[in-house]
Motif scaffolding. Structure first.
Motif, PDB file in Angstrom:
ATOM      1  N   TYR A   6       0.856  -1.176   0.000  1.00 12.96           N
ATOM      2  CA  TYR A   6       0.000   0.000   0.000  1.00 12.96           C
ATOM      3  C   TYR A   6       0.893   1.226   0.000  1.00 12.96           C
ATOM      4  CZ  TYR A   6      -3.265   3.620   1.143  1.00 12.96           C
ATOM      5  OH  TYR A   6      -4.006   4.772   1.085  1.00 12.96           O
ATOM      6  N   ALA A   7       0.589   2.189  -0.856  1.00 15.40           N
ATOM      7  CA  ALA A   7       1.329   3.443  -0.913  1.00 15.40           C
ATOM      8  C   ALA A   7       0.404   4.532  -1.430  1.00 15.40           C
ATOM      9  CB  ALA A   7       2.549   3.316  -1.820  1.00 15.40           C
ATOM     10  N   ARG A   8       0.705   5.741  -1.040  1.00 12.27           N
ATOM     11  CA  ARG A   8      -0.023   6.889  -1.575  1.00 12.27           C
ATOM     12  C   ARG A   8       0.530   7.226  -2.960  1.00 12.27           C
ATOM     13  NH1 ARG A   8      -0.301  11.070   3.504  1.00 12.27           N
ATOM     14  NH2 ARG A   8      -1.963  10.002   4.637  1.00 12.27           N
ATOM     15  N   ILE A  33       1.192  -8.039  -4.758  1.00 16.97           N
ATOM     16  CA  ILE A  33       0.042  -7.314  -5.292  1.00 16.97           C
ATOM     17  C   ILE A  33       0.086  -5.887  -4.747  1.00 16.97           C
ATOM     18  CG2 ILE A  33      -1.349  -9.404  -5.542  1.00 16.97           C
ATOM     19  CD1 ILE A  33      -2.948  -8.546  -3.099  1.00 16.97           C
ATOM     20  N   ILE A  34      -0.395  -4.935  -5.556  1.00 23.63           N
ATOM     21  CA  ILE A  34      -0.347  -3.550  -5.103  1.00 23.63           C
ATOM     22  C   ILE A  34      -1.724  -2.907  -5.201  1.00 23.63           C
ATOM     23  CG2 ILE A  34       2.091  -3.308  -5.698  1.00 23.63           C
ATOM     24  CD1 ILE A  34       1.334  -1.649  -8.083  1.00 23.63           C
ATOM     25  N   ALA A  40      -2.380   2.504 -10.828  1.00 24.34           N
ATOM     26  CA  ALA A  40      -2.817   3.417 -11.891  1.00 24.34           C
ATOM     27  C   ALA A  40      -1.944   4.673 -11.911  1.00 24.34           C
ATOM     28  CB  ALA A  40      -4.285   3.788 -11.699  1.00 24.34           C
ATOM     29  N   PHE A  41      -1.596   5.183 -10.735  1.00 23.53           N
ATOM     30  CA  PHE A  41      -0.706   6.339 -10.626  1.00 23.53           C
ATOM     31  C   PHE A  41       0.661   6.042 -11.240  1.00 23.53           C
ATOM     32  CE2 PHE A  41       2.802   8.044  -8.010  1.00 23.53           C
ATOM     33  CZ  PHE A  41       2.681   9.394  -8.313  1.00 23.53           C
ATOM     34  N   PHE A  48       4.833   3.079 -15.983  1.00 27.60           N
ATOM     35  CA  PHE A  48       5.126   1.795 -15.348  1.00 27.60           C
ATOM     36  C   PHE A  48       4.523   0.684 -16.193  1.00 27.60           C
ATOM     37  CE2 PHE A  48       4.223  -1.384 -11.940  1.00 27.60           C
ATOM     38  CZ  PHE A  48       5.517  -1.549 -11.474  1.00 27.60           C
ATOM     39  N   ASN A  49       5.334  -0.277 -16.632  1.00 22.39           N
ATOM     40  CA  ASN A  49       4.833  -1.297 -17.551  1.00 22.39           C
ATOM     41  C   ASN A  49       4.893  -2.716 -17.006  1.00 22.39           C
ATOM     42  OD1 ASN A  49       7.559  -1.719 -17.625  1.00 22.39           O
ATOM     43  ND2 ASN A  49       7.823  -1.264 -19.781  1.00 22.39           N
TER      44      ASN A  49
END
Length: 86
Positions: A6-8, A33-34, A40-41, A48-49
């Protein structure tokens, strides 16, 4: 084993962290998993690919992940608590 991240969605949380973590965990047969909005960010801001599984909410990780990694400061850690509330 599955680990969630989890990240902002802030510029300091650039994709290098996720790429490095993903590479190391894949070698150990650990799935990463993120958070969907963070993913999306990364795609939008950094092109990011890397294809990865994502999650949206507490229900998506409940009973399905072994660990959650929080990238950020105090506020991010507090937001992460919502994911592990049970």
């Amino acid at each position: 084993m599955t680990i969630a991240v989890y990240a902002r969605s802030v510029k300091d949380n650039h994709p290098d962290y996720i790429k490095t973590l993903s590479t190391k965990l894949n070698k150990e047969n650990i799935q990463l998993i993120i958070n969907e909005s963070y993913y999306a960010f990364l795609k939008k801001e950094f092109n990011f690919n890397l294809e990865m599984a994502t999650y949206r909410s507490h229900e998506d990780v409940k009973g399905k992940v072994n660990y959650i990694i929080s990238l950020g400061g105090d506020g991010t850690i507090l937001e992460t608590l919502d994911l592990v509330r049970d």
